[in-house]
Scaffold this motif. Structure first.
Motif, mmCIF file in Angstrom:
data_model
loop_
_atom_site.group_PDB
_atom_site.id
_atom_site.type_symbol
_atom_site.label_atom_id
_atom_site.label_comp_id
_atom_site.label_asym_id
_atom_site.label_seq_id
_atom_site.Cartn_x
_atom_site.Cartn_y
_atom_site.Cartn_z
ATOM 1 N N LEU A 69 -5.971 -9.141 3.260
ATOM 2 C CA LEU A 69 -6.379 -8.392 2.067
ATOM 3 C C LEU A 69 -6.343 -9.243 0.802
ATOM 4 C CD1 LEU A 69 -4.481 -5.044 2.721
ATOM 5 C CD2 LEU A 69 -6.967 -5.306 2.604
ATOM 6 N N ALA A 73 -8.925 -8.792 -2.398
ATOM 7 C CA ALA A 73 -8.236 -8.132 -3.511
ATOM 8 C C ALA A 73 -8.346 -8.932 -4.802
ATOM 9 C CB ALA A 73 -6.766 -7.910 -3.163
ATOM 10 N N ALA A 185 -9.839 -1.153 -4.173
ATOM 11 C CA ALA A 185 -9.286 -0.572 -2.942
ATOM 12 C C ALA A 185 -8.469 -1.615 -2.180
ATOM 13 C CB ALA A 185 -10.413 -0.025 -2.065
ATOM 14 N N CYS A 186 -8.974 -2.850 -2.123
ATOM 15 C CA CYS A 186 -8.239 -3.924 -1.431
ATOM 16 C C CYS A 186 -6.956 -4.260 -2.181
ATOM 17 C CB CYS A 186 -9.118 -5.158 -1.313
ATOM 18 S SG CYS A 186 -10.558 -4.957 -0.243
ATOM 19 N N ILE A 188 -5.138 -2.221 -4.130
ATOM 20 C CA ILE A 188 -4.170 -1.141 -3.904
ATOM 21 C C ILE A 188 -3.601 -1.229 -2.492
ATOM 22 C CG2 ILE A 188 -3.892 1.360 -3.748
ATOM 23 C CD1 ILE A 188 -6.005 1.640 -5.916
ATOM 24 N N SER A 189 -4.458 -1.527 -1.526
ATOM 25 C CA SER A 189 -3.992 -1.665 -0.138
ATOM 26 C C SER A 189 -3.003 -2.816 -0.015
ATOM 27 C CB SER A 189 -5.185 -1.896 0.794
ATOM 28 O OG SER A 189 -6.088 -0.802 0.749
ATOM 29 N N LEU A 190 -3.296 -3.927 -0.683
ATOM 30 C CA LEU A 190 -2.386 -5.075 -0.661
ATOM 31 C C LEU A 190 -1.039 -4.709 -1.263
ATOM 32 C CD1 LEU A 190 -1.754 -8.093 -0.264
ATOM 33 C CD2 LEU A 190 -2.875 -8.526 -2.461
ATOM 34 N N LEU A 192 0.338 -1.692 -1.443
ATOM 35 C CA LEU A 192 1.042 -0.764 -0.550
ATOM 36 C C LEU A 192 1.592 -1.480 0.689
ATOM 37 C CD1 LEU A 192 -1.353 2.340 -0.701
ATOM 38 C CD2 LEU A 192 0.843 2.026 -1.855
ATOM 39 N N VAL A 193 0.821 -2.421 1.227
ATOM 40 C CA VAL A 193 1.291 -3.172 2.397
ATOM 41 C C VAL A 193 2.523 -3.990 2.049
ATOM 42 C CG1 VAL A 193 0.711 -5.063 3.971
ATOM 43 C CG2 VAL A 193 -0.927 -3.229 3.589
ATOM 44 N N TRP A 196 5.486 -1.674 1.838
ATOM 45 C CA TRP A 196 5.875 -1.308 3.206
ATOM 46 C C TRP A 196 6.614 -2.457 3.869
ATOM 47 C CZ3 TRP A 196 1.860 0.551 7.418
ATOM 48 C CH2 TRP A 196 2.569 1.101 8.496
#
Length: 219
Positions: A69, A73, A185-186, A188-190, A192-193, A196
């Motif tokens: 990502l 991103a 989107a990438c 935000i995904s990065l 969140l990952v 996590w």
């Protein structure tokens, strides 16, 4: 929940059998945890550490996902700005370049380090640490890289950059036409990952596996 050790007995216990609370500094005997159990400080309730299952495998999957990502991103458009018939695609990298070209070179360097360079270096350190445990090679280097990672944790500020993007969107929405890009989107995904990954990659188990105290700590 861990139990505080008798102060008169502390001197007789090896350091590996003791743990100190990071919040209230209470020194106590280190409890032995079963899978998916957590140890909490009996005085303040702070979570001392947890024993999670398949730490290395799950963390490796998250690190690889974050690395995949990373490029979109930072280099795909976060938002597209349409103003007076002109359009521009804004990315994280173009923001750094824009700051540099407008004379704010110090700010550009800080943004580059905190939003691009250090987050990537953190991920590479995590990947190397996990591979050293998984393949059982170079654990001394893994210890060094894990220490470096912990020193870098406070300098990777993706969430701060994300808040800056949100503020900019709110201020620009009344002045121009905005459309969100795939890069957002990438990004935000990065973010969140990585959050996590911080939860899954249990520091206590990683330290134990790297130091050889418990070779099965990450199983």
């Amino acid at each position: 929940m861990s139990e505080p050790a008798d102060p008169h007995q502390l001197a007789d216990l090896p350091l590996n059998d003791l743990v100190a609370c990071h919040e209230c500094d209470l020194l106590m005997r280190k409890p032995v945890l079963k899978q998916d159990e957590k140890a909490h400080c009996p005085r303040c309730g702070y979570e001392l550490y947890a024993h999670r299952h398949n730490v290395v495998q799950r963390s490796l999957a998250l690190v690889l996902a974050a690395l995949l990502l990373y490029v979109p991103a930072n280099f795909l458009p976060i938002m597209q700005l349409h103003l007076l018939g002109q359009s521009s695609d804004d990315t994280v990298w173009s923001g750094v370049v824009g700051l540099y070209n407008t004379g704010m070179r110090g700010v550009a360097v800080v943004v580059f380090l905190c939003s691009m360079a250090i987050p990537l270096l953190k991920l590479l350190c995590q990947l190397a640490v996990l591979l050293s445990i998984r393949l059982n090679i170079g654990r001394s280097y893994g210890l060094l890289l894990y220490r470096i990672y912990h020193h870098l944790r406070d300098w990777g500020m993706l969430e701060v950059y994300f808040m800056g993007v949100l503020v900019a969107m709110v201020k620009l929405v009344d002045l121009a036409e905005l459309s969100l890009g795939l890069g957002l989107a990438c990004f935000i995904s990065l973010l969140l990952v990585q959050v996590w990954l911080e939860v899954v990659m249990s520091p206590h188990q990683i330290w134990s596996a790297l130091s050889g105290e418990d070779l099965h700590a990450c199983d």
